[in-house]
Design a protein around this motif. Structure first.
Motif, mmCIF file in Angstrom:
data_model
loop_
_atom_site.group_PDB
_atom_site.id
_atom_site.type_symbol
_atom_site.label_atom_id
_atom_site.label_comp_id
_atom_site.label_asym_id
_atom_site.label_seq_id
_atom_site.Cartn_x
_atom_site.Cartn_y
_atom_site.Cartn_z
ATOM 1 N N ARG A 32 0.909 -1.167 -0.004
ATOM 2 C CA ARG A 32 -0.037 0.001 -0.031
ATOM 3 C C ARG A 32 0.746 1.164 0.159
ATOM 4 O O ARG A 32 0.475 2.008 -0.784
ATOM 5 N N TRP A 33 2.003 1.197 0.813
ATOM 6 C CA TRP A 33 2.895 2.406 0.758
ATOM 7 C C TRP A 33 3.718 2.602 -0.542
ATOM 8 O O TRP A 33 3.913 3.581 -0.895
ATOM 9 N N ARG A 101 -11.495 -5.674 -5.338
ATOM 10 C CA ARG A 101 -11.220 -4.373 -5.315
ATOM 11 C C ARG A 101 -9.663 -3.837 -4.960
ATOM 12 O O ARG A 101 -9.387 -3.087 -4.127
ATOM 13 N N LEU A 102 -8.813 -4.263 -5.934
ATOM 14 C CA LEU A 102 -7.517 -4.017 -5.908
ATOM 15 C C LEU A 102 -7.394 -2.350 -5.946
ATOM 16 O O LEU A 102 -6.565 -1.818 -5.207
ATOM 17 N N TRP A 103 -8.219 -1.904 -6.815
ATOM 18 C CA TRP A 103 -8.030 -0.378 -6.952
ATOM 19 C C TRP A 103 -8.308 0.353 -5.958
ATOM 20 O O TRP A 103 -7.613 1.230 -5.389
ATOM 21 N N CYS A 104 -9.342 0.085 -5.119
ATOM 22 C CA CYS A 104 -9.778 0.511 -4.025
ATOM 23 C C CYS A 104 -8.698 0.445 -2.631
ATOM 24 O O CYS A 104 -8.603 1.479 -2.162
ATOM 25 N N GLY A 105 -8.201 -0.726 -2.878
ATOM 26 C CA GLY A 105 -7.448 -0.866 -1.647
ATOM 27 C C GLY A 105 -6.024 -0.135 -1.887
ATOM 28 O O GLY A 105 -5.371 0.155 -0.981
ATOM 29 N N PHE A 106 -5.582 -0.159 -3.049
ATOM 30 C CA PHE A 106 -4.146 0.362 -3.351
ATOM 31 C C PHE A 106 -4.162 1.460 -4.314
ATOM 32 O O PHE A 106 -2.878 2.159 -4.153
ATOM 33 N N GLN A 110 -9.211 8.344 -2.755
ATOM 34 C CA GLN A 110 -9.692 8.380 -1.503
ATOM 35 C C GLN A 110 -9.123 7.419 -0.350
ATOM 36 O O GLN A 110 -8.732 7.759 0.732
ATOM 37 N N SER A 111 -8.823 6.229 -0.880
ATOM 38 C CA SER A 111 -8.074 5.182 0.114
ATOM 39 C C SER A 111 -6.592 5.865 0.486
ATOM 40 O O SER A 111 -6.266 6.147 1.637
ATOM 41 N N VAL A 112 -6.094 6.422 -0.663
ATOM 42 C CA VAL A 112 -4.522 6.971 -0.488
ATOM 43 C C VAL A 112 -4.523 8.116 0.361
ATOM 44 O O VAL A 112 -3.709 8.138 1.281
ATOM 45 N N TYR A 113 -5.170 9.007 0.193
ATOM 46 C CA TYR A 113 -5.490 10.353 0.913
ATOM 47 C C TYR A 113 -5.668 9.962 2.218
ATOM 48 O O TYR A 113 -5.351 10.781 3.415
ATOM 49 N N CYS A 283 -15.742 -4.052 2.008
ATOM 50 C CA CYS A 283 -14.384 -4.479 2.049
ATOM 51 C C CYS A 283 -13.609 -3.868 0.919
ATOM 52 O O CYS A 283 -14.129 -4.236 -0.203
ATOM 53 N N ILE A 284 -12.454 -3.154 1.078
ATOM 54 C CA ILE A 284 -11.729 -2.712 -0.071
ATOM 55 C C ILE A 284 -10.587 -3.469 -0.640
ATOM 56 O O ILE A 284 -9.748 -3.017 -1.323
ATOM 57 N N SER A 285 -10.389 -4.671 0.167
ATOM 58 C CA SER A 285 -9.367 -5.573 -0.479
ATOM 59 C C SER A 285 -7.928 -5.049 -0.217
ATOM 60 O O SER A 285 -6.999 -5.328 -1.026
ATOM 61 N N CYS A 286 -7.924 -4.170 0.963
ATOM 62 C CA CYS A 286 -6.390 -3.660 1.377
ATOM 63 C C CYS A 286 -5.508 -4.823 1.787
ATOM 64 O O CYS A 286 -4.252 -4.458 1.740
ATOM 65 N N GLY A 287 -6.121 -5.844 2.323
ATOM 66 C CA GLY A 287 -5.295 -6.664 3.090
ATOM 67 C C GLY A 287 -4.540 -6.585 4.390
ATOM 68 O O GLY A 287 -3.875 -7.373 4.769
ATOM 69 N N LEU A 288 -5.054 -5.379 5.077
ATOM 70 C CA LEU A 288 -4.505 -5.154 6.242
ATOM 71 C C LEU A 288 -4.944 -6.302 7.150
ATOM 72 O O LEU A 288 -4.008 -6.706 8.273
#
Length: 464
Positions: A32-33, A101-106, A110-113, A283-288
């Protein structure tokens, strides 16, 4: 006790509970980072790039010209934008079909900011427990200082974001001078404040509410999922029954699952859901939650993967990782991939073979034809030549299609870089050499430097 004579008002909606995401470490957090760094370096860095004497990427709405490195596009090139949007849609369909939802999570702004704002909040106010205590405490000097510092940093970052956004539409160096000299136009001031306020409000306050209630992707994502889509899953067969315990307890002898009900997976989730209740649209599939659960499994000396990226079929049929990967290459994925490659190749080919100038020819509607000196019949045309290159170009005009037809006006015209010029072109032919009526003619326009050429059709009208 309530008075039975008095009406009782109850809300049909659960009040919003602020989420305090817990910090964690692991593979998906690192990715993510990495994506945050890549997307933000591109966003904040591209407006400062130069291409010759101009900004490399500039969407100049005032002059109706879009500069993208060496490419100059005009409103007539709208087809390229349409193709790019189709490619983006196909890419979204492909990634969603493969891994949710890879786009949403990574990569979603909105997710980035939100992640960036949470990082600022964590640096100022402390970890999750410290933030909970701070918000629960009464207003005092320490709380006021921390809240003021946090919001000052948020606002500064938001204004910088708004300034960068406007830098794609107004040359960013001119914009910088305007800010330093205090002479921004009202519209420039408005858009910096508007986009900055949107960033501040969405990433600082609304956060997961955007993903839950405002983002349409969360609603129609299920139409792109199937039982072979990689999603964040909880292995209920392995984890249940869940129970808290020490590391010394033998889970199998006690009839317990591997889940120790620590709730770390819930505490790290940016949308506050419990993945153990199954896949949810939030769920945004961020994997955290995968990282958090794996860290607990390591401490308990249990195998990793209680929460992992897997598919519904893989969980049901106990597939191996190799079997899961094989199922990724299913028909819908291959179709999306084929269409995506085809559209991308077509776009690249079109841009590479694109002629760097445009021509529009319109007959003079005021006079169909006229008899001029020398016993000749003349037709007049208005020709607009648009030089889409970034160098001054000279264009040579010739005409064909009718024997004896000649060009009675100038044959060469010079057009400045990235500009258009309207010129009058007249064609003449001896009166009576052709029958009356309309006759097709072809204009050939050649750019002297690039040797590129265009052909435009029109008609020559011979009066009775």
């Amino acid at each position: 006790m309530n008075d039975p004579a008095q009406p009782v008002t109850r809300s049909l909606y659960e009040p919003h509970q602020k989420i305090y995401p817990r910090n964690t470490s692991g593979l998906y957090k690192n990715w993510r980072w990495i994506m945050i760094w890549i997307t933000q370096i591109v966003f904040y860095g591209v407006p400062w790039l130069q291409w010759g004497e101009r900004q490399a990427v500039l969407l100049d709405i005032g002059t109706h010209r879009f500069y993208i490195f060496g490419l100059v596009l005009y409103p007539q090139d709208l087809i390229y934008l349409v193709v790019i949007l189709i490619i983006a849609a196909l890419a979204l369909f492909l990634f969603t079909a493969v891994a949710g939802r890879l786009w949403c999570g990574f990569a979603c702004p909105q997710s980035v900011y939100t992640k960036i704002f949470l990082w600022i909040e964590r640096q100022v106010e402390g970890d999750r427990a410290a933030r909970l205590r701070l918000d629960a405490s009464k207003l005092n000097r320490n709380k006021l200082l921390k809240k003021t510092l946090k919001h000052s940093l948020w606002i500064s970052f938001s204004v910088w974001t708004g300034f960068t956004f406007l830098g794609y539409f107004t040359p960013i160096r001119e914009l910088t001078q305007g800010i330093l000299q205090f002479h921004l136009s009202p519209w420039e001031t408005f858009w910096i404040c508007f986009y900055g306020f949107a960033t501040y409000g969405n990433a600082g306050f609304l956060r997961e509410q955007i993903c839950k209630h405002m983002c349409p992707y969360a609603r129609f994502q299920s139409a792109m999922f199937d039982n072979d889509t990689l999603i964040v899953t909880y292995d209920e067969e392995r984890g249940e029954p869940r129970s808290g315990r020490s590391r010394k307890v033998d889970a199998k002898q006690s009839g317990l699952g591997d889940c120790i009900d620590c709730n770390f997976c819930v505490q790290v989730c940016p949308t506050g859901i419990d993945i153990r209740n199954g896949l949810q649209y939030e769920c945004i599939s961020c994997g955290l939650c995968v990282d958090a659960c794996n860290s607990i499994m390591d401490k308990m000396e249990y195998p990793r993967g209680l929460i992992r990226f897997s598919t519904q079929n893989a969980l049901t049929n106990h597939w191996t990782q190799e079997q899961v990967i094989k199922k990724i290459l299913r028909p819908r994925v291959l179709i999306y991939t084929g269409l995506l490659l085809l559209m991308s190749a077509g776009l690249v080919y079109s841009l590479v073979t694109r002629v760097p100038f445009k021509v529009d020819i319109i007959r003079d509607r005021g006079v169909m034809s006229r008899l001029v000196a020398g016993g000749k019949v003349e037709n007049v045309y208005q020709m607009q030549i648009t030089n889409a290159s970034e160098q001054v170009e000279t264009f040579k005009i010739s005409v064909s299609g009718i024997e004896g037809l000649s060009l009675a006006s100038n044959k060469e015209f010079t057009v400045n870089a990235a500009e258009s010029r309207m010129v009058a072109v007249s064609l003449q032919i001896t009166d009576g050499s052709i029958k009356s009526g309309s006759h097709p003619v072809i204009f050939e326009i050649v750019a002297n430097k690039s040797n590129e050429r265009l052909f435009e059709k029109s008609i020559f009208y011979m009066s009775r």
